[in-house]
Write a protein that holds these residues in place. Structure first.
Motif, PDB file in Angstrom:
ATOM      1  N   LYS A   1      40.887  30.797  40.898  1.00  0.00           N
ATOM      2  CA  LYS A   1      40.028  30.744  42.086  1.00  0.00           C
ATOM      3  C   LYS A   1      40.841  30.313  43.311  1.00  0.00           C
ATOM      4  N   GLY A   2      40.664  31.035  44.394  1.00  0.00           N
ATOM      5  CA  GLY A   2      41.401  30.741  45.610  1.00  0.00           C
ATOM      6  C   GLY A   2      42.765  31.397  45.684  1.00  0.00           C
ATOM      7  N   ARG A   3      43.239  31.928  44.559  1.00  0.00           N
ATOM      8  CA  ARG A   3      44.552  32.598  44.556  1.00  0.00           C
ATOM      9  C   ARG A   3      44.430  34.104  44.282  1.00  0.00           C
ATOM     10  N   PHE A   4      43.491  34.471  43.425  1.00  0.00           N
ATOM     11  CA  PHE A   4      43.310  35.874  43.052  1.00  0.00           C
ATOM     12  C   PHE A   4      42.032  36.418  43.687  1.00  0.00           C
ATOM     13  N   THR A   5      42.059  37.701  44.008  1.00  0.00           N
ATOM     14  CA  THR A   5      40.887  38.382  44.543  1.00  0.00           C
ATOM     15  C   THR A   5      40.705  39.702  43.822  1.00  0.00           C
ATOM     16  N   ILE A   6      39.517  39.902  43.298  1.00  0.00           N
ATOM     17  CA  ILE A   6      39.186  41.177  42.659  1.00  0.00           C
ATOM     18  C   ILE A   6      38.362  42.015  43.616  1.00  0.00           C
ATOM     19  N   SER A   7      38.624  43.318  43.620  1.00  0.00           N
ATOM     20  CA  SER A   7      37.866  44.238  44.466  1.00  0.00           C
ATOM     21  C   SER A   7      37.790  45.574  43.748  1.00  0.00           C
ATOM     22  N   ARG A   8      36.886  46.409  44.200  1.00  0.00           N
ATOM     23  CA  ARG A   8      36.761  47.727  43.586  1.00  0.00           C
ATOM     24  C   ARG A   8      36.369  48.775  44.614  1.00  0.00           C
ATOM     25  N   ASP A   9      36.782  49.987  44.320  1.00  0.00           N
ATOM     26  CA  ASP A   9      36.406  51.157  45.116  1.00  0.00           C
ATOM     27  C   ASP A   9      35.544  52.014  44.206  1.00  0.00           C
ATOM     28  N   ASN A  10      34.234  51.941  44.396  1.00  0.00           N
ATOM     29  CA  ASN A  10      33.314  52.655  43.511  1.00  0.00           C
ATOM     30  C   ASN A  10      33.497  54.175  43.598  1.00  0.00           C
ATOM     31  N   ALA A  11      33.802  54.668  44.765  1.00  0.00           N
ATOM     32  CA  ALA A  11      33.972  56.106  44.936  1.00  0.00           C
ATOM     33  C   ALA A  11      35.152  56.631  44.119  1.00  0.00           C
ATOM     34  N   LYS A  12      36.161  55.786  43.935  1.00  0.00           N
ATOM     35  CA  LYS A  12      37.354  56.189  43.188  1.00  0.00           C
ATOM     36  C   LYS A  12      37.420  55.569  41.800  1.00  0.00           C
ATOM     37  N   ASN A  13      36.368  54.836  41.424  1.00  0.00           N
ATOM     38  CA  ASN A  13      36.329  54.171  40.106  1.00  0.00           C
ATOM     39  C   ASN A  13      37.610  53.383  39.848  1.00  0.00           C
ATOM     40  N   THR A  14      37.991  52.611  40.827  1.00  0.00           N
ATOM     41  CA  THR A  14      39.230  51.845  40.757  1.00  0.00           C
ATOM     42  C   THR A  14      38.938  50.375  41.031  1.00  0.00           C
ATOM     43  N   VAL A  15      39.601  49.522  40.275  1.00  0.00           N
ATOM     44  CA  VAL A  15      39.476  48.080  40.476  1.00  0.00           C
ATOM     45  C   VAL A  15      40.863  47.516  40.745  1.00  0.00           C
ATOM     46  N   PHE A  16      40.904  46.543  41.625  1.00  0.00           N
ATOM     47  CA  PHE A  16      42.160  45.933  42.031  1.00  0.00           C
ATOM     48  C   PHE A  16      42.122  44.423  41.757  1.00  0.00           C
ATOM     49  N   LEU A  17      43.302  43.875  41.520  1.00  0.00           N
ATOM     50  CA  LEU A  17      43.428  42.429  41.415  1.00  0.00           C
ATOM     51  C   LEU A  17      44.600  42.014  42.293  1.00  0.00           C
ATOM     52  N   THR A  18      44.301  41.352  43.392  1.00  0.00           N
ATOM     53  CA  THR A  18      45.342  40.847  44.281  1.00  0.00           C
ATOM     54  C   THR A  18      45.650  39.406  43.875  1.00  0.00           C
ATOM     55  N   MET A  19      46.881  39.175  43.518  1.00  0.00           N
ATOM     56  CA  MET A  19      47.287  37.865  42.990  1.00  0.00           C
ATOM     57  C   MET A  19      48.276  37.224  43.949  1.00  0.00           C
ATOM     58  N   ASN A  20      47.888  36.101  44.517  1.00  0.00           N
ATOM     59  CA  ASN A  20      48.736  35.364  45.432  1.00  0.00           C
ATOM     60  C   ASN A  20      49.165  34.038  44.814  1.00  0.00           C
ATOM     61  N   THR A  21      50.217  33.476  45.370  1.00  0.00           N
ATOM     62  CA  THR A  21      50.723  32.173  44.927  1.00  0.00           C
ATOM     63  C   THR A  21      50.849  32.140  43.401  1.00  0.00           C
ATOM     64  N   LEU A  22      51.539  33.122  42.876  1.00  0.00           N
ATOM     65  CA  LEU A  22      51.663  33.234  41.430  1.00  0.00           C
ATOM     66  C   LEU A  22      52.449  32.071  40.854  1.00  0.00           C
ATOM     67  N   LYS A  23      52.042  31.660  39.661  1.00  0.00           N
ATOM     68  CA  LYS A  23      52.663  30.544  38.955  1.00  0.00           C
ATOM     69  C   LYS A  23      53.222  31.024  37.622  1.00  0.00           C
ATOM     70  N   PRO A  24      54.191  30.322  37.067  1.00  0.00           N
ATOM     71  CA  PRO A  24      54.713  30.735  35.752  1.00  0.00           C
ATOM     72  C   PRO A  24      53.619  30.854  34.696  1.00  0.00           C
ATOM     73  N   GLU A  25      52.599  30.025  34.787  1.00  0.00           N
ATOM     74  CA  GLU A  25      51.514  30.081  33.808  1.00  0.00           C
ATOM     75  C   GLU A  25      50.616  31.298  33.963  1.00  0.00           C
ATOM     76  N   ASP A  26      50.833  32.084  35.009  1.00  0.00           N
ATOM     77  CA  ASP A  26      50.115  33.348  35.155  1.00  0.00           C
ATOM     78  C   ASP A  26      50.789  34.468  34.365  1.00  0.00           C
ATOM     79  N   THR A  27      51.947  34.197  33.797  1.00  0.00           N
ATOM     80  CA  THR A  27      52.659  35.196  33.013  1.00  0.00           C
ATOM     81  C   THR A  27      51.828  35.622  31.810  1.00  0.00           C
ATOM     82  N   ALA A  28      51.601  36.933  31.706  1.00  0.00           N
ATOM     83  CA  ALA A  28      50.759  37.468  30.636  1.00  0.00           C
ATOM     84  C   ALA A  28      50.730  38.986  30.745  1.00  0.00           C
ATOM     85  N   VAL A  29      50.179  39.601  29.720  1.00  0.00           N
ATOM     86  CA  VAL A  29      49.808  41.008  29.821  1.00  0.00           C
ATOM     87  C   VAL A  29      48.391  41.048  30.381  1.00  0.00           C
TER      88      VAL A  29
END
Length: 117
Positions: free
Chosen positions: A64-92
């Motif tokens: 919360k406060g670092r990541f933002t999820i958004s979507r474009d319904n017309a294109k059936n696409t979802v985005f995840l904007t990740m800011n201030t990434l930390k080592p603990e965000d490492t994952a698949v």
């Protein structure tokens, strides 16, 4: 058949930003929830964030406060904007699309995000 294609992962330094994208193709019903999950080595897969087609979003506490999820319904696409990434965000990171009315629950193949100096 619905298919998901993710992109945007990579290796970044702590404090950096990344933007993940997931494009859905196929017969996609209305009233879907699109989301991002992640799984770190040795850990369970967890919800990062999800969003309804009406724009209501939900986040895991640590992003919360670092990541933002958004979507474009017309294109059936979802985005995840990740800011201030930390080592603990490492994952698949996995994209997910689900619809409770039809029982649809589709997963992408995942994209690796590595945060390391």
């Amino acid at each position: 058949q619905v298919q998901l294609v993710e992109s945007g992962g990579g290796l970044v330094q702590p404090g950096s930003s990344l933007r993940l994208s997931c494009a859905a193709s196929g017969n996609i019903p209305s009233n879907t929830i699109m989301g991002w999950y992640r799984q770190a080595p040795g850990k369970r897969r967890e919800l990062v964030a999800d969003i309804t087609d009406g724009g209501m979003s939900n986040y895991e506490d640590s992003v919360k406060g670092r990541f933002t999820i958004s979507r474009d319904n017309a294109k059936n696409t979802v985005f995840l904007t990740m800011n201030t990434l930390k080592p603990e965000d490492t994952a698949v990171y996995y994209c997910n699309v689900r619809n409770f009315d039809t029982g649809m629950n589709i997963w992408g193949k995942g994209t690796l995000v590595t945060v390391s100096s």
